[in-house]
Design a protein around this motif. Structure first.
Motif, PDB file in Angstrom:
ATOM      1  N   VAL A   1      60.593  35.421  32.788  1.00 13.80           N
ATOM      2  CA  VAL A   1      62.017  37.106  32.845  1.00 13.80           C
ATOM      3  C   VAL A   1      60.652  38.817  32.897  1.00 13.80           C
ATOM      4  CG1 VAL A   1      63.109  38.922  31.130  1.00 13.80           C
ATOM      5  CG2 VAL A   1      63.586  36.011  31.119  1.00 13.80           C
ATOM      6  N   LYS A   2      59.248  37.843  31.784  1.00 13.94           N
ATOM      7  CA  LYS A   2      58.006  38.672  32.436  1.00 13.94           C
ATOM      8  C   LYS A   2      57.667  38.702  33.886  1.00 13.94           C
ATOM      9  CE  LYS A   2      55.828  39.366  27.643  1.00 13.94           C
ATOM     10  NZ  LYS A   2      54.883  39.184  27.410  1.00 13.94           N
TER      11      LYS A   2
ATOM     12  N   PHE B   1      60.477  40.444  36.077  1.00 13.68           N
ATOM     13  CA  PHE B   1      60.414  41.542  36.301  1.00 13.68           C
ATOM     14  C   PHE B   1      58.801  41.988  37.435  1.00 13.68           C
ATOM     15  CE2 PHE B   1      58.560  45.845  34.123  1.00 13.68           C
ATOM     16  CZ  PHE B   1      59.635  46.226  34.334  1.00 13.68           C
ATOM     17  N   GLU B   2      57.927  41.635  36.782  1.00 15.49           N
ATOM     18  CA  GLU B   2      56.527  42.592  37.804  1.00 15.49           C
ATOM     19  C   GLU B   2      57.111  42.348  38.884  1.00 15.49           C
ATOM     20  OE1 GLU B   2      53.850  44.191  37.853  1.00 15.49           O
ATOM     21  OE2 GLU B   2      54.366  43.778  36.202  1.00 15.49           O
TER      22      GLU B   2
ATOM     23  N   SER C   1      59.776  42.445  40.334  1.00 16.82           N
ATOM     24  CA  SER C   1      60.795  43.849  41.013  1.00 16.82           C
ATOM     25  C   SER C   1      60.159  44.225  41.188  1.00 16.82           C
ATOM     26  CB  SER C   1      62.026  42.834  39.894  1.00 16.82           C
ATOM     27  OG  SER C   1      61.082  43.486  38.378  1.00 16.82           O
TER      28      SER C   1
ATOM     29  N   GLN D   1      51.071  40.511  33.010  1.00 16.15           N
ATOM     30  CA  GLN D   1      51.379  40.025  32.468  1.00 16.15           C
ATOM     31  C   GLN D   1      51.037  39.499  30.948  1.00 16.15           C
ATOM     32  OE1 GLN D   1      55.071  41.235  31.596  1.00 16.15           O
ATOM     33  NE2 GLN D   1      54.920  42.527  33.740  1.00 16.15           N
TER      34      GLN D   1
ATOM     35  N   PRO E   1      66.630  43.130  43.228  1.00 16.22           N
ATOM     36  CA  PRO E   1      67.026  42.502  41.971  1.00 16.22           C
ATOM     37  C   PRO E   1      68.246  43.302  41.515  1.00 16.22           C
ATOM     38  CG  PRO E   1      65.274  44.302  42.709  1.00 16.22           C
ATOM     39  CD  PRO E   1      66.088  43.973  43.713  1.00 16.22           C
TER      40      PRO E   1
ATOM     41  N   VAL F   1      69.477  38.598  33.801  1.00 17.04           N
ATOM     42  CA  VAL F   1      68.492  37.635  33.034  1.00 17.04           C
ATOM     43  C   VAL F   1      68.873  36.342  32.834  1.00 17.04           C
ATOM     44  CG1 VAL F   1      67.189  38.227  30.856  1.00 17.04           C
ATOM     45  CG2 VAL F   1      67.352  40.290  31.875  1.00 17.04           C
TER      46      VAL F   1
ATOM     47  N   LEU G   1      67.774  42.285  36.505  1.00 17.93           N
ATOM     48  CA  LEU G   1      66.043  42.918  37.215  1.00 17.93           C
ATOM     49  C   LEU G   1      65.994  44.652  37.393  1.00 17.93           C
ATOM     50  CD1 LEU G   1      64.834  39.698  38.750  1.00 17.93           C
ATOM     51  CD2 LEU G   1      64.438  40.937  36.328  1.00 17.93           C
TER      52      LEU G   1
ATOM     53  N   MET H   1      66.824  46.717  33.930  1.00 19.93           N
ATOM     54  CA  MET H   1      65.074  46.854  33.606  1.00 19.93           C
ATOM     55  C   MET H   1      63.651  47.079  33.946  1.00 19.93           C
ATOM     56  SD  MET H   1      64.912  41.940  32.111  1.00 19.93           S
ATOM     57  CE  MET H   1      62.734  43.207  31.770  1.00 19.93           C
ATOM     58  N   ILE H   2      64.321  47.572  35.309  1.00 19.17           N
ATOM     59  CA  ILE H   2      63.250  48.765  36.300  1.00 19.17           C
ATOM     60  C   ILE H   2      63.806  49.723  35.620  1.00 19.17           C
ATOM     61  CG2 ILE H   2      62.748  49.909  38.419  1.00 19.17           C
ATOM     62  CD1 ILE H   2      63.454  46.490  39.824  1.00 19.17           C
TER      63      ILE H   2
ATOM     64  N   TYR I   1      62.338  50.768  32.696  1.00 16.77           N
ATOM     65  CA  TYR I   1      60.995  51.098  32.801  1.00 16.77           C
ATOM     66  C   TYR I   1      60.670  51.930  32.860  1.00 16.77           C
ATOM     67  CZ  TYR I   1      56.131  49.343  34.014  1.00 16.77           C
ATOM     68  OH  TYR I   1      54.622  49.514  33.682  1.00 16.77           O
TER      69      TYR I   1
END
Length: 149
Positions: free
Chosen positions: A11-12, A15-16, A18, A35, A71, A76, A129, A132-133, A136
């Motif tokens: 997931v990390k 995310f990076e 994305s 990460q 994304p 997830v 994703l 999550m963006i 963030y």
């Protein structure tokens, strides 16, 4: 229920990727650095993510990885199930087949395990994703705002 490093790191890393969606391929070592993850371990994870169509690999000097879809179209749950397998608190509720247990029709605890499984799946399938963006960006804007006050 606890996720292994496969799911958490996957997931990390996704995310990076994305965060850089639409900017071309990102080398695996860049993802690992940002990460704080092992490149070797990510190679193993990305092999499965590529097979599932969640990432694309580009070879060559300017190569790397990029998301296989937008994304907003990757949850997830997609990532975790690709890397971990089915999300269920007990083996008897992994599939819809009640033949796995001869007591399934009269098992009260099975109902509890099904509710837990369904709740977990609802949560991980409800977060993309892109979500999550967005979170963030909100976190960074809030921090920036608080810093300048």
């Amino acid at each position: 229920m606890k996720l292994s490093t496969k799911g958490r790191y996957g997931v990390k890393a996704m995310f990076e990727l994305s965060l850089n969606y639409g900017e071309g391929p990102i080398p695996l070592n860049c993802i690992a650095d940002k990460q704080n993850l092992s490149v070797h371990y990510l190679e193993q994870l990305f092999s499965n993510l590529r097979k599932a169509g969640l990432v694309k690999s580009i070879r060559g000097a300017q190569g790397g990885y990029m998301l296989g879809r937008n994304p907003a179209d990757i949850t997830v749950g997609d990532i975790i199930r690709t890397l971990e397998g089915p999300l269920a608190p007990a083996d008897c509720v992994i599939g819809d087949d009640t033949k796995e247990c001869y007591k399934a029709d009269g098992c009260v605890t099975r109902i509890v395990w099904e509710k837990i499984r369904d709740s977990i799946n609802d949560v991980v399938d409800g977060i993309t994703l892109q979500d999550m963006i967005d979170d963030y960006k909100k976190m960074n804007n809030k921090d920036s705002y608080m810093y300048y006050i």
